[in-house]
Design a protein around this motif. Structure first.
Motif, PDB file in Angstrom:
ATOM      1  N   LEU A   1     -10.265  -2.212  -0.715  1.00  0.00           N
ATOM      2  CA  LEU A   1     -10.511  -2.780   0.612  1.00  0.00           C
ATOM      3  C   LEU A   1     -11.502  -3.953   0.566  1.00  0.00           C
ATOM      4  O   LEU A   1     -11.735  -4.596   1.594  1.00  0.00           O
ATOM      5  CB  LEU A   1     -11.038  -1.699   1.554  1.00  0.00           C
ATOM      6  CG  LEU A   1     -10.083  -0.535   1.826  1.00  0.00           C
ATOM      7  CD1 LEU A   1     -10.787   0.533   2.652  1.00  0.00           C
ATOM      8  CD2 LEU A   1      -8.834  -1.023   2.546  1.00  0.00           C
TER       9      LEU A   1
ATOM     10  N   THR B   1       0.831  -1.208   0.000  1.00  0.00           N
ATOM     11  CA  THR B   1       0.000   0.000   0.000  1.00  0.00           C
ATOM     12  C   THR B   1       0.865   1.257   0.000  1.00  0.00           C
ATOM     13  O   THR B   1       0.503   2.268  -0.618  1.00  0.00           O
ATOM     14  CB  THR B   1      -0.956   0.053   1.209  1.00  0.00           C
ATOM     15  OG1 THR B   1      -0.218   0.175   2.422  1.00  0.00           O
ATOM     16  CG2 THR B   1      -1.842  -1.175   1.261  1.00  0.00           C
TER      17      THR B   1
ATOM     18  N   ASN C   1     -13.479  -7.215   3.458  1.00  0.00           N
ATOM     19  CA  ASN C   1     -14.803  -6.994   4.021  1.00  0.00           C
ATOM     20  C   ASN C   1     -15.349  -8.274   4.662  1.00  0.00           C
ATOM     21  O   ASN C   1     -14.772  -9.355   4.551  1.00  0.00           O
ATOM     22  CB  ASN C   1     -15.763  -6.409   2.986  1.00  0.00           C
ATOM     23  CG  ASN C   1     -16.046  -7.367   1.825  1.00  0.00           C
ATOM     24  OD1 ASN C   1     -15.972  -8.580   1.966  1.00  0.00           O
ATOM     25  ND2 ASN C   1     -16.383  -6.796   0.670  1.00  0.00           N
TER      26      ASN C   1
ATOM     27  N   PRO D   1     -11.941   2.666  -1.955  1.00  0.00           N
ATOM     28  CA  PRO D   1     -12.709   1.620  -1.282  1.00  0.00           C
ATOM     29  C   PRO D   1     -12.697   0.269  -1.975  1.00  0.00           C
ATOM     30  O   PRO D   1     -12.804  -0.774  -1.327  1.00  0.00           O
ATOM     31  CB  PRO D   1     -14.125   2.212  -1.216  1.00  0.00           C
ATOM     32  CG  PRO D   1     -14.160   3.256  -2.277  1.00  0.00           C
ATOM     33  CD  PRO D   1     -12.780   3.824  -2.320  1.00  0.00           C
TER      34      PRO D   1
ATOM     35  N   ASN E   1     -12.493 -10.741  10.084  1.00  0.00           N
ATOM     36  CA  ASN E   1     -13.344  -9.716  10.691  1.00  0.00           C
ATOM     37  C   ASN E   1     -13.813 -10.124  12.077  1.00  0.00           C
ATOM     38  O   ASN E   1     -14.022  -9.271  12.945  1.00  0.00           O
ATOM     39  CB  ASN E   1     -14.533  -9.424   9.776  1.00  0.00           C
ATOM     40  CG  ASN E   1     -14.189  -8.412   8.702  1.00  0.00           C
ATOM     41  OD1 ASN E   1     -14.236  -7.209   8.924  1.00  0.00           O
ATOM     42  ND2 ASN E   1     -13.804  -8.919   7.536  1.00  0.00           N
TER      43      ASN E   1
ATOM     44  N   TRP F   1     -11.224   4.851  10.390  1.00  0.00           N
ATOM     45  CA  TRP F   1     -11.172   4.611   8.953  1.00  0.00           C
ATOM     46  C   TRP F   1     -12.546   4.813   8.336  1.00  0.00           C
ATOM     47  O   TRP F   1     -13.532   4.857   9.031  1.00  0.00           O
ATOM     48  CB  TRP F   1     -10.674   3.209   8.633  1.00  0.00           C
ATOM     49  CG  TRP F   1     -11.352   2.117   9.372  1.00  0.00           C
ATOM     50  CD1 TRP F   1     -12.635   1.649   9.194  1.00  0.00           C
ATOM     51  CD2 TRP F   1     -10.796   1.350  10.437  1.00  0.00           C
ATOM     52  NE1 TRP F   1     -12.891   0.640  10.052  1.00  0.00           N
ATOM     53  CE2 TRP F   1     -11.782   0.413  10.841  1.00  0.00           C
ATOM     54  CE3 TRP F   1      -9.563   1.332  11.086  1.00  0.00           C
ATOM     55  CZ2 TRP F   1     -11.584  -0.512  11.854  1.00  0.00           C
ATOM     56  CZ3 TRP F   1      -9.368   0.417  12.104  1.00  0.00           C
ATOM     57  CH2 TRP F   1     -10.368  -0.496  12.482  1.00  0.00           C
TER      58      TRP F   1
ATOM     59  N   ARG G   1      -6.520   0.522   5.994  1.00  0.00           N
ATOM     60  CA  ARG G   1      -7.793   1.200   5.743  1.00  0.00           C
ATOM     61  C   ARG G   1      -7.631   2.711   5.710  1.00  0.00           C
ATOM     62  O   ARG G   1      -8.281   3.401   4.916  1.00  0.00           O
ATOM     63  CB  ARG G   1      -8.815   0.783   6.796  1.00  0.00           C
ATOM     64  CG  ARG G   1      -9.342  -0.636   6.595  1.00  0.00           C
ATOM     65  CD  ARG G   1     -10.131  -1.121   7.787  1.00  0.00           C
ATOM     66  NE  ARG G   1     -10.805  -2.382   7.499  1.00  0.00           N
ATOM     67  CZ  ARG G   1     -11.421  -3.114   8.419  1.00  0.00           C
ATOM     68  NH1 ARG G   1     -11.455  -2.725   9.684  1.00  0.00           N
ATOM     69  NH2 ARG G   1     -12.013  -4.248   8.079  1.00  0.00           N
ATOM     70  N   CYS G   2      -6.770   3.228   6.555  1.00  0.00           N
ATOM     71  CA  CYS G   2      -6.519   4.680   6.543  1.00  0.00           C
ATOM     72  C   CYS G   2      -5.764   5.082   5.281  1.00  0.00           C
ATOM     73  O   CYS G   2      -6.074   6.111   4.667  1.00  0.00           O
ATOM     74  CB  CYS G   2      -5.733   5.075   7.783  1.00  0.00           C
ATOM     75  SG  CYS G   2      -6.692   4.990   9.316  1.00  0.00           S
TER      76      CYS G   2
ATOM     77  N   LEU H   1      -4.584  -3.635   9.626  1.00  0.00           N
ATOM     78  CA  LEU H   1      -5.785  -3.244   8.890  1.00  0.00           C
ATOM     79  C   LEU H   1      -6.182  -1.803   9.178  1.00  0.00           C
ATOM     80  O   LEU H   1      -6.724  -1.120   8.299  1.00  0.00           O
ATOM     81  CB  LEU H   1      -6.935  -4.199   9.206  1.00  0.00           C
ATOM     82  CG  LEU H   1      -6.890  -5.551   8.494  1.00  0.00           C
ATOM     83  CD1 LEU H   1      -8.179  -6.315   8.713  1.00  0.00           C
ATOM     84  CD2 LEU H   1      -6.620  -5.404   6.997  1.00  0.00           C
ATOM     85  N   CYS H   2      -5.904  -1.334  10.384  1.00  0.00           N
ATOM     86  CA  CYS H   2      -6.132   0.086  10.671  1.00  0.00           C
ATOM     87  C   CYS H   2      -5.294   0.942   9.727  1.00  0.00           C
ATOM     88  O   CYS H   2      -5.799   1.885   9.103  1.00  0.00           O
ATOM     89  CB  CYS H   2      -5.771   0.388  12.123  1.00  0.00           C
ATOM     90  SG  CYS H   2      -5.825   2.157  12.530  1.00  0.00           S
TER      91      CYS H   2
ATOM     92  N   LYS I   1      -8.141   4.920   2.158  1.00  0.00           N
ATOM     93  CA  LYS I   1      -9.470   5.474   2.455  1.00  0.00           C
ATOM     94  C   LYS I   1     -10.170   5.990   1.210  1.00  0.00           C
ATOM     95  O   LYS I   1     -11.393   5.896   1.071  1.00  0.00           O
ATOM     96  CB  LYS I   1      -9.334   6.591   3.488  1.00  0.00           C
ATOM     97  CG  LYS I   1     -10.598   6.866   4.277  1.00  0.00           C
ATOM     98  CD  LYS I   1     -10.303   7.757   5.460  1.00  0.00           C
ATOM     99  CE  LYS I   1     -11.520   7.921   6.353  1.00  0.00           C
ATOM    100  NZ  LYS I   1     -11.229   8.742   7.551  1.00  0.00           N
TER     101      LYS I   1
END
Length: 212
Positions: A179, A106, A183, A176, A191, A212, A169-170, A165-166, A173
């Motif tokens: 990501l 990322t 999910n 989407p 999850n 996020w 996801r940030c 994952l924090c 952002k």
């Protein structure tokens, strides 16, 4: 009791698992964000994060590299799988490194400006993400779908997943679609681990900083 200073930028990044571990253990710690690049020269090998541990006698232990910091802390606070079970130790390292590979990609993507190269890296990320999710979902099922990676208690990889994952996801952002592999439909057991971590009273403060 040791006092810790974690040097890193304010924005969520590679130090997120370190923060989650420090919070979960109840360690006394603060986040320090050095002026950058002015303070680069004062960091070991010129990068962040850096952990500074001040011992009871006033001596200091300084450690750089996010994975090294994580591994030091989880070993110190007994959050690792039993060290005598070498296969499980290897599995723990494998699962953690897979998550780290995702985060590293990322960082490459958000810093690439050339359209074709960026598209190629996004495709590579999506393939890797799907492969990692498939692998880790299988492992979590083998562990009994307990909401944890090992047994039925919180260990290193649970906290690493939360922090990674924090950060992912940030970072993503504004994208989407990237990501989607993470999910609830595609990664239900991962999850489930996230939900277990988010509901843990020891992580309330950390969760308040991870948006996020």
């Amino acid at each position: 009791m040791s006092i810790y200073t974690l040097r890193h930028f304010q924005a969520p990044g590679r130090a997120e698992p370190c923060k989650a571990i420090l919070e979960y253990t109840g360690a006394k710690w603060t986040l320090e964000s050095p002026q950058w690049p002015q303070e680069k020269i004062n960091q070991p090998v010129g990068k962040l994060p850096v952990l500074v541990e001040t011992n009871k006698d006033g001596t200091r232990f300084i450690l750089s590299d996010s994975l090294a910091i994580e591994q030091y802390l989880v070993c110190k606070y007994n959050l690792c799988v039993p060290e005598q079970d070498r296969q499980m130790v290897a599995r723990q390292t494998e699962l953690r490194n897979q998550l780290n590979d995702l985060f590293q990609m990322t960082q490459l993507i958000v810093n690439i400006t050339e359209p074709t190269t960026r598209t190629n890296f996004i495709q590579r990320f999506m393939t890797l993400a799907k492969d990692v999710v498939t692998y880790q979902e299988k492992w979590l099922k083998e562990n009994g779908s307990t909401g944890h990676y090992f047994g039925n208690k919180t260990t290193y990889v649970d906290l690493a997943l939360l922090g990674t994952l924090c950060a992912i996801r940030c970072t993503l952002k504004g994208m989407p679609e990237m990501l989607e592999p993470f999910n609830k439909k595609n990664a239900p057991l991962m999850n489930n681990v996230m939900t277990t971590m988010e509901k843990d009273s020891k992580l309330v403060k950390y969760m308040s900083t991870c948006q996020w």
